[in-house]
Design a protein around this motif. Structure first.
Motif, mmCIF file in Angstrom:
data_model
loop_
_atom_site.group_PDB
_atom_site.id
_atom_site.type_symbol
_atom_site.label_atom_id
_atom_site.label_comp_id
_atom_site.label_asym_id
_atom_site.label_seq_id
_atom_site.Cartn_x
_atom_site.Cartn_y
_atom_site.Cartn_z
ATOM 1 N N ARG A 98 0.913 -1.330 -0.070
ATOM 2 C CA ARG A 98 -0.049 0.075 -0.008
ATOM 3 C C ARG A 98 0.719 1.174 0.198
ATOM 4 O O ARG A 98 1.743 1.236 0.318
ATOM 5 N N LYS A 123 -2.967 12.214 -1.574
ATOM 6 C CA LYS A 123 -3.575 11.950 -0.191
ATOM 7 C C LYS A 123 -4.606 13.197 0.324
ATOM 8 O O LYS A 123 -4.519 14.268 -0.076
ATOM 9 N N ALA A 179 -11.666 6.984 3.370
ATOM 10 C CA ALA A 179 -13.002 7.435 4.275
ATOM 11 C C ALA A 179 -13.751 8.700 3.995
ATOM 12 O O ALA A 179 -14.997 8.639 3.854
ATOM 13 N N ARG A 210 -12.155 1.187 9.211
ATOM 14 C CA ARG A 210 -10.713 1.835 9.516
ATOM 15 C C ARG A 210 -11.084 2.764 10.739
ATOM 16 O O ARG A 210 -10.468 3.805 11.067
HETATM 17 C C1 PEP Z 1 -4.810 5.881 4.110
HETATM 18 O O1 PEP Z 1 -5.309 4.762 3.998
HETATM 19 O O2 PEP Z 1 -3.864 6.468 3.818
HETATM 20 C C2 PEP Z 1 -6.116 6.834 4.611
HETATM 21 C C3 PEP Z 1 -6.124 8.122 4.370
HETATM 22 O O3 PEP Z 1 -6.842 6.089 5.127
HETATM 23 P P1 PEP Z 1 -8.426 6.862 5.581
HETATM 24 O O4 PEP Z 1 -9.324 7.182 4.420
HETATM 25 O O5 PEP Z 1 -9.247 5.519 6.114
HETATM 26 O O6 PEP Z 1 -8.346 7.955 6.494
#
Ligand code: PEP
Ligand code: MN
Length: 355
Positions: A126, A131, A185, A237
């Motif tokens: 991963r 981001k 998420a 998560r």
């Molecule tokens: C991630 O897996 O890098 C992430 C941002 O997770 P989430 O969307 O669950 O916050």
């Protein structure tokens, strides 16, 4: 309602059912799995009352589905699905370890972090190139150059990888290289993104929204399935609760609940839920003990310099514990840790299928 076609049903058999449904004013959504085709009927059920769907050639069953989600429901497809990511399965018989850095920062860091992930037995890597950050001032990811770095490192390590896509405009670029696309998420109900990602035809990792109910999460999976792509893995998560001592609260109950409602695999993310390194192994134990089909874990070679989520990343010294924890808890539940299946190597990676 859902029409389940027999394993050997032909394209013409499917077309006849679709035509009959549209002739009475309904909509038909066809999902072609590896072994079976399922046709979801949308419309007023009285429209279909007179249609002798059972009698159509190739039809195995006609099921009336009480849930708002149809294609991903256990009512339609009681047998749990296995989603293949490259040569690695994610499904109910095994526990799959996915690991790597939260974000791709450089070639050196990605090589080092992914190397650690492989050392711990991860069969899927991963890393985030795009981001989704809460603050516009935080590191936003390297974008396409980051995707290229992760692609190169994963291929050198001979492993498939999952990476997040945050906007519909980037889906094609990411799908051209990644083996699995992640919906984060914060984007769980970005319906346009769900549709675009579904249409890309690659396996999808769908994270649960911070405040999403289990039904809302499964409805988001239905959006992807609705495009004809049933290769969806759900990821619990952590959800937002009143408790500030963890980043989020890992909702362990969500694993068996989601597994009872949907045939899709369900994994847990102990890193983004706990938010602290020392909580990651205990949460892995909890997740596997309640039956999670896999775990996705943040790993970093130098977390003190990490541009994103350093405090929750496991480090080199944790790798042996990570491997042992996954293996011990998988076997305690009568399952094996997923390994690569080289027979899946024929053809390009990413041409995965749902069993
Ligand atoms: C991630 O897996 O890098 C992430 C941002 O997770 P989430 O969307 O669950 O916050
Ligand atoms: Mn992260």
């Amino acid at each position: 309602m859902v029409v389940v076609m027999r394993g050997g049903a032909s394209g013409t058999d499917v077309d006849k059912v679709v035509k009959a449904i549209s002739e009475v004013g309904g909509d038909a959504f066809v999902s072609r799995g590896k072994h079976q085709t399922i046709i979801g009927l949308v419309g007023d059920p009285t429209q279909f009352a007179e249609l002798p769907l059972h009698a159509f050639p190739g039809v195995e069953d006609v099921i009336s589905v009480s849930k708002p989600y149809k294609l991903v429901s256990t009512e339609t497809h009681p047998r749990p699905s296995t989603v293949w990511v490259g040569d690695t399965p994610i499904g109910r018989d095994t526990v799959t370890l996915l690991a790597g850095p939260c974000a791709v920062e450089s070639v050196e860091q990605t090589e080092a972090a992914c190397g650690l992930a492989v050392e711990a037995g991860a069969t899927i890597l991963r890393g985030g190139a795009y981001k989704p950050r809460t603050s516009p001032y935080a590191f936003q990811g390297l974008g396409e150059p980051g995707l290229d770095i992760l692609h190169g490192v994963a291929r050198d390590l001979d492993r498939p990888f999952v990476t997040e896509v945050v906007t519909p405009a980037d889906v094609d670029v990411v799908a051209a290289k990644a083996d699995m696309l992640q919906i984060g998420a914060r984007n769980m109900q970005n319906f346009q993104l769900l549709k675009e990602v579904g249409m890309a035809g690659k396996p999808v990792l769908l994270k649960r929204g911070l405040t999403a109910t289990i039904d809302e999460w499964i409805m988001a999976a239905e959006y992807i399935a609705h495009t004809g792509n049933l290769q969806v893995v759900l990821c619990e998560r952590g959800i937002r609760t009143y408790e500030p001592s963890t980043r989020n609260t890992l909702d362990v109950s969500a694993v068996p609940v989601a597994q009872s409602l949907t045939h899709l695999p369900v994994i847990v993310d102990p890193s983004h839920s706990g938010g602290k390194r020392e909580l990651v192994l205990p949460l892995i134990r909890a997740g596997i003990a309640v039956g999670a089909d896999g775990v996705i874990v943040d790993v970093h070679n130098r977390p003190e310099t990490a541009l994103c989520d350093g405090p929750q990343a496991l480090v080199k010294d944790d790798m042996l514990h990570l491997r042992e924890t996954v293996s011990r808890y998988a076997s305690a539940g009568g399952r094996e840790v997923a390994t690569v299946d080289r027979t899946r190597r024929s053809g390009a990676w990413g041409r995965s299928a749902t069993a």
